[in-house]
Design a protein around this motif. Structure first.
Motif, PDB file in Angstrom:
ATOM      1  N   ASP A 266       0.842  -1.193   0.000  1.00 35.09           N
ATOM      2  CA  ASP A 266       0.000   0.000   0.000  1.00 35.09           C
ATOM      3  C   ASP A 266       0.879   1.246   0.000  1.00 35.09           C
ATOM      4  O   ASP A 266       1.600   1.506   0.974  1.00 35.09           O
ATOM      5  CB  ASP A 266      -0.916  -0.003   1.230  1.00 35.09           C
ATOM      6  N   PRO A 267       0.823   2.053  -1.064  1.00 36.52           N
ATOM      7  CA  PRO A 267       1.689   3.238  -1.119  1.00 36.52           C
ATOM      8  C   PRO A 267       1.332   4.302  -0.098  1.00 36.52           C
ATOM      9  O   PRO A 267       2.135   5.221   0.136  1.00 36.52           O
ATOM     10  CB  PRO A 267       1.476   3.752  -2.547  1.00 36.52           C
ATOM     11  N   PHE A 268       0.155   4.214   0.528  1.00 34.34           N
ATOM     12  CA  PHE A 268      -0.252   5.209   1.515  1.00 34.34           C
ATOM     13  C   PHE A 268       0.241   4.872   2.924  1.00 34.34           C
ATOM     14  O   PHE A 268       0.015   5.652   3.854  1.00 34.34           O
ATOM     15  CB  PHE A 268      -1.768   5.363   1.524  1.00 34.34           C
ATOM     16  N   LEU A 269       0.881   3.733   3.098  1.00 32.62           N
ATOM     17  CA  LEU A 269       1.395   3.334   4.406  1.00 32.62           C
ATOM     18  C   LEU A 269       2.884   3.614   4.487  1.00 32.62           C
ATOM     19  O   LEU A 269       3.608   3.474   3.498  1.00 32.62           O
ATOM     20  CB  LEU A 269       1.131   1.852   4.658  1.00 32.62           C
ATOM     21  N   PRO A 270       3.379   3.963   5.671  1.00 28.10           N
ATOM     22  CA  PRO A 270       4.815   4.256   5.801  1.00 28.10           C
ATOM     23  C   PRO A 270       5.695   3.024   5.733  1.00 28.10           C
ATOM     24  O   PRO A 270       6.895   3.127   5.435  1.00 28.10           O
ATOM     25  CB  PRO A 270       4.913   4.935   7.175  1.00 28.10           C
ATOM     26  N   ALA A 271       5.127   1.857   6.038  1.00 31.02           N
ATOM     27  CA  ALA A 271       5.894   0.615   5.996  1.00 31.02           C
ATOM     28  C   ALA A 271       4.936  -0.529   5.683  1.00 31.02           C
ATOM     29  O   ALA A 271       3.780  -0.522   6.119  1.00 31.02           O
ATOM     30  CB  ALA A 271       6.589   0.365   7.331  1.00 31.02           C
ATOM     31  N   PRO A 272       5.402  -1.536   4.942  1.00 28.24           N
ATOM     32  CA  PRO A 272       4.523  -2.674   4.643  1.00 28.24           C
ATOM     33  C   PRO A 272       4.390  -3.594   5.852  1.00 28.24           C
ATOM     34  O   PRO A 272       5.255  -3.620   6.731  1.00 28.24           O
ATOM     35  CB  PRO A 272       5.251  -3.374   3.490  1.00 28.24           C
ATOM     36  N   PHE A 273       3.303  -4.350   5.879  1.00 28.84           N
ATOM     37  CA  PHE A 273       3.158  -5.404   6.882  1.00 28.84           C
ATOM     38  C   PHE A 273       2.222  -6.471   6.347  1.00 28.84           C
ATOM     39  O   PHE A 273       1.539  -6.289   5.331  1.00 28.84           O
ATOM     40  CB  PHE A 273       2.690  -4.856   8.229  1.00 28.84           C
ATOM     41  N   SER A 274       2.206  -7.612   7.024  1.00 29.55           N
ATOM     42  CA  SER A 274       1.398  -8.749   6.596  1.00 29.55           C
ATOM     43  C   SER A 274       1.038  -9.571   7.814  1.00 29.55           C
ATOM     44  O   SER A 274       1.484  -9.283   8.939  1.00 29.55           O
ATOM     45  CB  SER A 274       2.180  -9.614   5.599  1.00 29.55           C
ATOM     46  N   ALA A 275       0.238 -10.625   7.601  1.00 29.30           N
ATOM     47  CA  ALA A 275      -0.130 -11.505   8.705  1.00 29.30           C
ATOM     48  C   ALA A 275       1.091 -12.192   9.298  1.00 29.30           C
ATOM     49  O   ALA A 275       1.101 -12.553  10.481  1.00 29.30           O
ATOM     50  CB  ALA A 275      -1.147 -12.541   8.229  1.00 29.30           C
ATOM     51  N   ASP A 276       2.132 -12.373   8.505  1.00 25.84           N
ATOM     52  CA  ASP A 276       3.349 -13.019   8.993  1.00 25.84           C
ATOM     53  C   ASP A 276       4.261 -12.049   9.738  1.00 25.84           C
ATOM     54  O   ASP A 276       5.076 -12.468  10.561  1.00 25.84           O
ATOM     55  CB  ASP A 276       4.121 -13.630   7.816  1.00 25.84           C
ATOM     56  N   ASP A 277       4.136 -10.768   9.453  1.00 25.37           N
ATOM     57  CA  ASP A 277       4.990  -9.768  10.085  1.00 25.37           C
ATOM     58  C   ASP A 277       4.187  -8.475  10.248  1.00 25.37           C
ATOM     59  O   ASP A 277       4.047  -7.685   9.317  1.00 25.37           O
ATOM     60  CB  ASP A 277       6.241  -9.515   9.251  1.00 25.37           C
ATOM     61  N   LEU A 278       3.671  -8.248  11.447  1.00 29.56           N
ATOM     62  CA  LEU A 278       2.808  -7.102  11.721  1.00 29.56           C
ATOM     63  C   LEU A 278       3.571  -5.874  12.195  1.00 29.56           C
ATOM     64  O   LEU A 278       2.952  -4.858  12.550  1.00 29.56           O
ATOM     65  CB  LEU A 278       1.763  -7.487  12.779  1.00 29.56           C
ATOM     66  N   SER A 279       4.882  -5.921  12.191  1.00 34.26           N
ATOM     67  CA  SER A 279       5.653  -4.833  12.796  1.00 34.26           C
ATOM     68  C   SER A 279       5.404  -3.495  12.110  1.00 34.26           C
ATOM     69  O   SER A 279       5.420  -2.435  12.757  1.00 34.26           O
ATOM     70  CB  SER A 279       7.147  -5.173  12.772  1.00 34.26           C
ATOM     71  N   GLY A 280       5.141  -3.505  10.804  1.00 36.31           N
ATOM     72  CA  GLY A 280       4.903  -2.255  10.098  1.00 36.31           C
ATOM     73  C   GLY A 280       3.615  -1.564  10.492  1.00 36.31           C
ATOM     74  O   GLY A 280       3.425  -0.368  10.207  1.00 36.31           O
ATOM     75  N   LYS A 281       2.725  -2.257  11.151  1.00 37.18           N
ATOM     76  CA  LYS A 281       1.450  -1.656  11.554  1.00 37.18           C
ATOM     77  C   LYS A 281       1.672  -0.565  12.609  1.00 37.18           C
ATOM     78  O   LYS A 281       0.948   0.433  12.623  1.00 37.18           O
ATOM     79  CB  LYS A 281       0.493  -2.729  12.072  1.00 37.18           C
ATOM     80  N   GLN A 282       2.675  -0.746  13.464  1.00 41.75           N
ATOM     81  CA  GLN A 282       2.949   0.274  14.466  1.00 41.75           C
ATOM     82  C   GLN A 282       3.421   1.570  13.821  1.00 41.75           C
ATOM     83  O   GLN A 282       3.084   2.668  14.281  1.00 41.75           O
ATOM     84  CB  GLN A 282       4.010  -0.236  15.456  1.00 41.75           C
ATOM     85  N   ALA A 283       4.176   1.457  12.728  1.00 43.48           N
ATOM     86  CA  ALA A 283       4.602   2.667  12.013  1.00 43.48           C
ATOM     87  C   ALA A 283       3.401   3.405  11.443  1.00 43.48           C
ATOM     88  O   ALA A 283       3.348   4.642  11.447  1.00 43.48           O
ATOM     89  CB  ALA A 283       5.580   2.287  10.902  1.00 43.48           C
TER      90      ALA A 283
END
Length: 514
Positions: A266-283
Motif C-alpha cells: 500500500d503506497p499510503f502506508l509508511p511501511a509494509p506489513f502482513s499476517a506473517d509480520d505485523l511490525s509495520g502496523k505500528q509505524a
C-alpha cells in the motif's frame, strides 16, 4: 472442424464505477466486478454515463437515442478496464455534464427519471447495434432499474435483444427511484405499467420496483441482507414485493480489491506489513496519530486507537455514537474519524475533538490516502450501522489487521465473527423484533481462536458500549489480540470468489433466453 463457440457476454449497466465516477460503494463494486468476470472468461461491457470531468475513452460510435419525445445524439466512448473488460461511457452533455452525479447537495435533479431512463435505453441500443446481443444484462440499483423493464416491453421483439434475460442487483433498498406517474409516457411506457403488480408504488412509479419485477433473478450484496429486506423492519416498503419473488432472490457478498487494499504493497502506508509480520502496523499507527495531530509518544502509541471512516448519517450508527458522546471519551482509547454527512454529526465530532484534543481528532471530508492510513494504523474499526447491505470497510479493516466492532446486520453479520468473551451480557441478549423475522442472531461461531471482531446484536447504545468494552479489554492481551488480527487477515474477500457466484446466476438465466 468444430466451430469455436463465442465467449458468453454480459452487459452491466450502472450509474457509477471506479475509476470514472464515485459517490459510494456501488462504484467500487462495478469497477472491480467487471474485471473479475472477465478473468472467468466472460466478455464484459460496463455501461455508465460520461459525467463532467471524465476524460477517458475514445469514441467508437455516435447515434441518436430517443426516450419518449426526447432525442439527443449520444457519443459512446470505449475505455479499457483490467483483464480485458471494457467500459462504455455514454456522453450526453445535456443530461450528464453537471456539477453532481445525482443532484446538488442532498437534493435530486428534477429530471433524474429521464437521465437514467436514457442510460438504460442508450446502453441497450448500443448492445443491439453490435450484431449479437449479450447473453445477460446485469442492471444495478434503481438508476438501471428500467433496463429489465425495457427488455420485457420495448425490446421484447427486437431482432438482437428480444428474449435477453436480465439480473437486477439491489445495493441499497433505501433508494428506490420513485417518480410521478406522469413520467410513464415520457419514458416510452404505457399506462398498463401503472398497476400494483408492475411499476406503481403508492400512487407513483418506482424504477427499483421495475427492476425487481422484470428481472429473471434479483441479487443483493450479502446473504443476510437478502433475508432482512423481506421483513418490514428492513424492507422500506418493498418487503412484500420481495417476498413474492423470494425464490429468485439471492445474496452474493461483495468482494474487495485485494490489490488496492493490501498492507504489504500500500503506497499510503509508511511501511509494509502482513499476517506473517505485523511490525509495520505500528509505524502506520504513529503516522496516523501525527497526521491527525494527536500525541504520538510511546505512551499514547500503546493506547488502543479506534478508527472510523464513514458517512455521518443515522444509517451508519451515528445516532448511537451521539448517545454515547459523554461516555466514549472516558474509555481508555484514542479516536480518529474521517467522513462527512449530516451537519449535526459533523459538529458532534468537531466538538468532541475540541474538548479532547489529546484523545479525539476528526477530519470532515474525504481523503483516499487518509482512509488507507486509518485502516492501516488503527487498532479497531467502528461500524455500528443501523443497517448495512454489505459494507466494505469491515473487510478492508480485517485485511489490515484492524479489528472491526460492528452491529450484526447485513454484510457485517456475514463477514465478522464475534470473539466471545464468556456469556453474552446486557445489550448482547437474544433476538429483538428488528431481527426475529430473519432468524437467530447469535454469533455463527463462539470460538476464541476463530473470532475476527466484536459484534453487538441489539441496536442500542449500551450494546455498542459493551462491544467496545470487550474489545478494549482484550486489547491488553497481546497474544489473543494478534490471533484475532491474523484470523481476519486470512479471510478471502476477493472479487474472484464473488464473481464465481455471479457466473452461476448468469449461466442459470442465460439458459432461459427467449
Amino acid at each position: 472442424m468444430a466451430t469455436k463457440r463465442p465467449r458468453p457476454s454480459v452487459l452491466i449497466i450502472g450509474s457509477e464505477a471506479q475509476p470514472f465516477a464515485k459517490t459510494g460503494g456501488l462504484a467500487d463494486v462495478l469497477g472491480a466486478l467487471s474485471p473479475a468476470l472477465a478473468r472467468l472468461g466472460w466478455n464484459v461491457t460496463l455501461a455508465l454515463p460520461r459525467y463532467r470531468g471524465v476524460e477517458a475513452g475514445a469514441v467508437i460510435d455516435t447515434f441518436p437515442v430517443t426516450v419518449g419525445g426526447y432525442t439527443r445524439d449520444a457519443a459512446f466512448h470505449e475505455a479499457p478496464l483490467a483483464d480485458g473488460a471494457r467500459a462504455i461511457l455514454i456522453d450526453c452533455p445535456d443530461l450528464y455534464d453537471r456539477d453532481a452525479l445525482y443532484g446538488p447537495a442532498n437534493a435530486d435533479y428534477p429530471d433524474n427519471a429521464l437521465r437514467f431512463a436514457f442510460l438504460a435505453r442508450a446502453a441497450l441500443e448500443f448492445a443491439g447495434r453490435r450484431g449479437a446481443g449479450p447473453s445477460v444484462v446485469h442492471a444495478h440499483d434503481w438508476q438501471a432499474g428500467l433496463a429489465p423493464v425495457y427488455l420485457r416491453t420495448v425490446y421484447a421483439s427486437h431482432p438482437v435483444l428480444g428474449g435477453t434475460p436480465s439480473v437486477f442487483t439491489i445495493h441499497n433498498l433505501a433508494f428506490q427511484g420513485v417518480f410521478d406517474a406522469a413520467w410513464l409516457p415520457r419514458l416510452d411506457l404505457g399506462s398498463e405499467q401503472f398497476t400494483v403488480d408492475r411499476l406503481e408504488y403508492w400512487g407513483r412509479i418506482s424504477f427499483m420496483k421495475g427492476g425487481i419485477v422484470d428481472s429473471r433473478v434479483i441479487t443483493t450484496v450479502s446473504r443476510r441482507y437478502a433475508d432482512e429486506i423481506q421483513t418490514p423492519d428492513f424492507g422500506f416498503g418493498f418487503d412484500g414485493i420481495l417476498r413474492a419473488r423470494s425464490g429468485d432472490l439471492v445474496g452474493i457478498l461483495n468482494g474487495i480489491d485485494m490489490n488496492e487494499w493490501d498492507p504489504a504493497h500500500d503506497p499510503f502506508l509508511p511501511a509494509p506489513f502482513s499476517a506473517d509480520d505485523l511490525s509495520g502496523k505500528q509505524a502506520a499507527k504513529l503516522a496516523v496519530l501525527r497526521r491527525f495531530g494527536l500525541p504520538a509518544d510511546d505512551r499514547t502509541a500503546k493506547r488502543p486507537l479506534v478508527g472510523m471512516v464513514s458517512r455521518m448519517v443515522d444509517q451508519k450508527g451515528l445516532d448511537l455514537i451521539a448517545a454515547l458522546a459523554d461516555d466514549l471519551p472516558r474509555l481508555d482509547a484514542s479516536w480518529i474519524v474521517l467522513g462527512t454527512g449530516d451537519p449535526t454529526y459533523e459538529d458532534l465530532w468537531r466538538t468532541l475533538a475540541a474538548r479532547h484534543p489529546d484523545r479525539i481528532a476528526a477530519h470532515i471530508g474525504f481523503d483516499e490516502s487518509l482512509a488507507h492510513l486509518i485502516e492501516g494504523g488503527a487498532d479497531m474499526f467502528l461500524m455500528p450501522s443501523r443497517y448495512e447491505p454489505c459494507g466494505l470497510n469491515q473487510m478492508y479493516s480485517m485485511r489490515y489487521g484492524t479489528v472491526p466492532v460492528v452491529h450484526a446486520v447485513g454484510g457485517l453479520y456475514d463477514t465478522v465473527v464475534d470473539y466471545a468473551l464468556g456469556a453474552p451480557k446486557g445489550g448482547e441478549g437474544g433476538p429483538t423484533r428488528r431481527t426475529r423475522d430473519v432468524g437467530p442472531v447469535a454469533p455463527r461461531r463462539q470460538s476464541h481462536e476463530a473470532g475476527t471482531g466484536f459484534v453487538f446484536r441489539v441496536y442500542r447504545p449500551d450494546a455498542l458500549m459493551e462491544a467496545l468494552t470487550r474489545a478494549l479489554t482484550l486489547f491488553r492481551d497481546t497474544r489473543k489480540w494478534k490471533a484475532i488480527q491474523v484470523a481476519g487477515m486470512q479471510q478471502d474477500f476477493s472479487w474472484d470468489r464473488s464473481a464465481r457466484e455471479y457466473v452461476k446466476i448468469y449461466e442459470r438465466v442465460a439458459g432461459t433466453r427467449g
